[in-house]
Structure formats: C-alpha cells, structure tokens
Design an enzyme around this catalytic site. Structure first.
Site, PDB file in Angstrom:
ATOM      1  N   VAL A  16       0.829  -1.206   0.000  1.00  0.00           N
ATOM      2  CA  VAL A  16       0.000   0.000   0.000  1.00  0.00           C
ATOM      3  C   VAL A  16       0.865   1.259   0.000  1.00  0.00           C
ATOM      4  CG1 VAL A  16      -1.718   1.344   1.270  1.00  0.00           C
ATOM      5  CG2 VAL A  16      -1.953  -1.143   1.106  1.00  0.00           C
ATOM      6  N   ASP A  37      10.384   3.303   6.812  1.00  0.00           N
ATOM      7  CA  ASP A  37       9.960   1.961   7.195  1.00  0.00           C
ATOM      8  C   ASP A  37      10.929   1.423   8.238  1.00  0.00           C
ATOM      9  OD1 ASP A  37       7.978  -0.313   5.773  1.00  0.00           O
ATOM     10  OD2 ASP A  37       9.659  -1.164   6.884  1.00  0.00           O
ATOM     11  N   ARG A  42      14.288  -2.234   2.867  1.00  0.00           N
ATOM     12  CA  ARG A  42      13.085  -2.258   2.028  1.00  0.00           C
ATOM     13  C   ARG A  42      12.760  -0.842   1.553  1.00  0.00           C
ATOM     14  NH1 ARG A  42       8.365  -5.326   0.847  1.00  0.00           N
ATOM     15  NH2 ARG A  42       7.195  -4.024  -0.614  1.00  0.00           N
ATOM     16  N   ASN A 123      -5.854   0.155   8.748  1.00  0.00           N
ATOM     17  CA  ASN A 123      -7.151  -0.294   9.238  1.00  0.00           C
ATOM     18  C   ASN A 123      -7.088  -0.754  10.686  1.00  0.00           C
ATOM     19  OD1 ASN A 123      -9.055   0.013   7.085  1.00  0.00           O
ATOM     20  ND2 ASN A 123      -7.920  -1.559   5.958  1.00  0.00           N
ATOM     21  N   PRO A 124      -8.238  -0.702  11.387  1.00  0.00           N
ATOM     22  CA  PRO A 124      -9.527  -0.126  10.970  1.00  0.00           C
ATOM     23  C   PRO A 124      -9.433   1.394  10.918  1.00  0.00           C
ATOM     24  CG  PRO A 124      -9.647  -0.851  13.249  1.00  0.00           C
ATOM     25  CD  PRO A 124      -8.313  -1.293  12.737  1.00  0.00           C
ATOM     26  N   THR A 146      -8.601   7.748   5.301  1.00  0.00           N
ATOM     27  CA  THR A 146      -9.102   7.539   3.935  1.00  0.00           C
ATOM     28  C   THR A 146     -10.564   7.106   3.940  1.00  0.00           C
ATOM     29  OG1 THR A 146      -8.079   5.333   3.992  1.00  0.00           O
ATOM     30  CG2 THR A 146      -6.898   7.079   2.807  1.00  0.00           C
ATOM     31  N   ASP A 151     -14.493   2.815  -0.836  1.00  0.00           N
ATOM     32  CA  ASP A 151     -15.805   2.185  -0.956  1.00  0.00           C
ATOM     33  C   ASP A 151     -16.687   2.954  -1.940  1.00  0.00           C
ATOM     34  OD1 ASP A 151     -15.361   0.251   1.280  1.00  0.00           O
ATOM     35  OD2 ASP A 151     -15.264   2.091   2.438  1.00  0.00           O
ATOM     36  N   SER A 153     -15.684   4.669  -4.529  1.00  0.00           N
ATOM     37  CA  SER A 153     -15.238   4.344  -5.880  1.00  0.00           C
ATOM     38  C   SER A 153     -15.819   3.006  -6.335  1.00  0.00           C
ATOM     39  CB  SER A 153     -13.706   4.287  -5.918  1.00  0.00           C
ATOM     40  OG  SER A 153     -13.242   3.867  -7.185  1.00  0.00           O
ATOM     41  N   HIS A 178     -15.642   2.260   7.281  1.00  0.00           N
ATOM     42  CA  HIS A 178     -14.982   1.547   6.188  1.00  0.00           C
ATOM     43  C   HIS A 178     -14.918   0.092   6.634  1.00  0.00           C
ATOM     44  CE1 HIS A 178     -12.322   0.246   3.057  1.00  0.00           C
ATOM     45  NE2 HIS A 178     -11.301   0.055   3.870  1.00  0.00           N
TER      46      HIS A 178
END
Length: 314
Positions: A16, A37, A42, A123-124, A146, A151, A153, A178
């Site tokens: 993501v 990160d 990475r 999330n959540p 977000t 949802d 879209s 969401h």
C-alpha cells in the site's frame, strides 16, 4: 525569497505504501517524497525503484529514505503501516496491533516538530484515525482517514456497470464505517443529475430488478473479493490516497468521503466516520451534511455506533 516545496512522507513501505508513492510520483503530485519503514533496506529498495521512473515522466519528483526526525517540515504524513487482517478476520480485529504500531509512529513524528496533516490508511481506518487525532493533539482538520473514499469508488463502479455509463458520471457516497456496516444514502444518488431511483423506474428493460441492498453488500465485500484472489488490495486505496493528497496540496476544495471528526454533524459527536468532506490546503475544511431519509440516517447511526463502541482508547 524562499519557495516552499511540497513534501509528503509515506510511513510503511509495503504494497500500500509503495503503491501510494508510485501514484504520487507518476502523477507528479508533490515535489518530494520521504519513504520511512522499520525495514530500512526495504525503504531504500523502493526509493531506488521509484527513481528509475523519473526519466519517462513529466516531472522530477525527488524520492529518498528518511527517519521520523526528518519530518518537521513535511506537509503530509501518510500512515500505511499496520496489521493486515488474516483470513476470517474483519478490519476491526486488527485494531489492537495496528494501534500499537501507529503509536510508535505518531509520537516521534510529533517530537520532530511536525505540524502538517496526517492521512491515515491503516485499518480499521476510522478508529485508527481517531486514535492518531488523540495522540497527536493536532486540530481535527489536520487528521484525516481515507475512510469510505475507496468504498465510494467501488459503489460508483457497480452503479456505472448497471446503467452502462462512465463511473465519473455517477454521484454517490458510501458512508459510515470503512467496513461491514457502511451504508449508502440512495435518496441522493444521481447519474449526471438524474435520480438513480428515477433511472431504475424509467429503464426497467435496461436495469431489470435492482436490489439496492445487494449493491451495498457487494461494495462492502469487494475488498475481500480482491483479498481472496491476490492476498491484499493496494492499487485502489493508493490511488484514492493520492487523490486526497492532491486535493489538499492543490487547494482544490474537492469533496471526497473521508473519515473525519464529527462534532454534531448528522447528530453524532466525538467519533471519526466516513462522510463527504471538503478538502483543501487546510485539510478537512468542512463537512458536507447531506439530507438523508429517516431510514438512511438510522443506518448511518448504527454504523457510527459500531465505531464508537470499538474505540478502546481514553
């Protein structure tokens, strides 16, 4: 004279976070992107890969690795780090682990002197955004989840397929959580200005019998349809996040359903939930309070109550 450059930091270089950075780079949304990160190798790998795109794009977006101490002058902090749900879990089941991760992010970011805007993807998302708001002490307009942007879209795609139009001609919102309890105020859904209910009535040969509850269910389950096939979702949410960032940095006053703090709107207080929100350079500038039917408002309250009952932080 000093010209200020726009700077976005992305925390979490998984699929993501890296896809969000890729969307920002390819669209040329900002001047500079910081990749952060816990796995520094990475993060560096993502930076090197993103730099290789610049020659073939319209803008040279600077990309580099960074640490939390570098975030004092960042305009937007994007938090994508969190606990992905395992098979059989809901987004709510990941709350405690995601909250612990987010706390280790927000505290050092605020210690750096950060006074920009948080965009929470983890999330959540509604509850985590509320937690970030509490942890950061920032004004409510500077913390955004977000929320139901993705949802919405998905919902517009399903409606567009049904009536054979471009999804961008559909005006509809998914609201509330969401998650499984999200709802759609069908009474205000339009296609190029025409009520969706009228379209259904006038075009029986085209659309047949339409089950509105089934469309909501499909919208709710779409993320899991993707998850079950490829393990996670990232392109959709990354592009939604980039759209939110663009609306803020470009001062667009664009209305996007994001998770923001309700203070009396829709009869709800002290809870983050997905609602249509005006986004500009100040962040979540204002909430568009649409008029819903009593039944729709009751469904919204039920969804918000789930979020309120799961907010476990003092």
């Amino acid at each position: 004279m000093k010209i200020k450059k726009s700077k976005v930091a992305v925390v979490g270089c998984g699929l993501v976070g890296s896809s969000t950075a890729f969307s920002l780079v390819t669209q040329g949304v900002c001047d500079e992107i910081l990749m952060i990160d816990i796995n520094e190798e990475r993060a560096l790998g993502e930076v090197l890969d993103l730099r290789d795109t610049i020659k073939y794009l319209d803008r040279n977006v600077k990309v580099r690795t960074a640490s939390y101490s570098d975030c004092s002058d960042v305009d937007i902090m994007v938090i994508t780090a969190g606990a992905p749900p395992q098979k059989g879990q809901t987004r709510l089941d990941t709350l405690e682990v995601s909250a612990k991760i987010v706390k280790t992010i927000v505290e050092p970011v605020m210690a750096s002197g950060f006074d920009g805007i948080f965009i929470v993807v983890s999330n959540p998302v509604d509850i985590i955004a509320h937690y970030v708001y509490k942890l950061s002490g920032l004004p409510k307009n500077q913390v955004i989840g977000t929320g139901s942007s993705l949802d919405t879209s998905r919902l517009q795609n399903f409606i567009a397929e049904l009536v054979n139009v471009d999804p961008r001609s559909v005006y509809a919102y998914s609201m509330g959580e969401h998650g499984d309890s999200q709802m759609v105020p069908w009474s205000i859904v339009t296609v190029a200005g025409k009520s969706f209910n009228d379209i259904i009535h006038d075009n029986k040969d085209l659309v047949g019998d339409v089950d509105l509850d089934e469309i909501v269910k499909k919208t709710t389950r779409e993320g899991w349809e993707i998850y079950n096939r490829k393990g996670t979702t990232y392109y959709g949410i990354a592009t939604a996040c980039a759209g939110i960032i663009k609306a803020i940095l470009y001062d667009e006053n664009r209305i996007i359903p994001v998770s923001t703090l309700l203070e009396g709107e829709y009869g709800e207080t002290d809870v983050f939930a997905g609602v249509p929100t005006i986004l500009n350079r100040t962040g979540a500038a204002d909430i568009l309070e649409i008029h819903m039917t009593d039944e729709e408002l009751d469904k919204f309250h039920q969804s918000v109550e789930i979020l309120r009952n799961n907010f476990i932080f003092s």
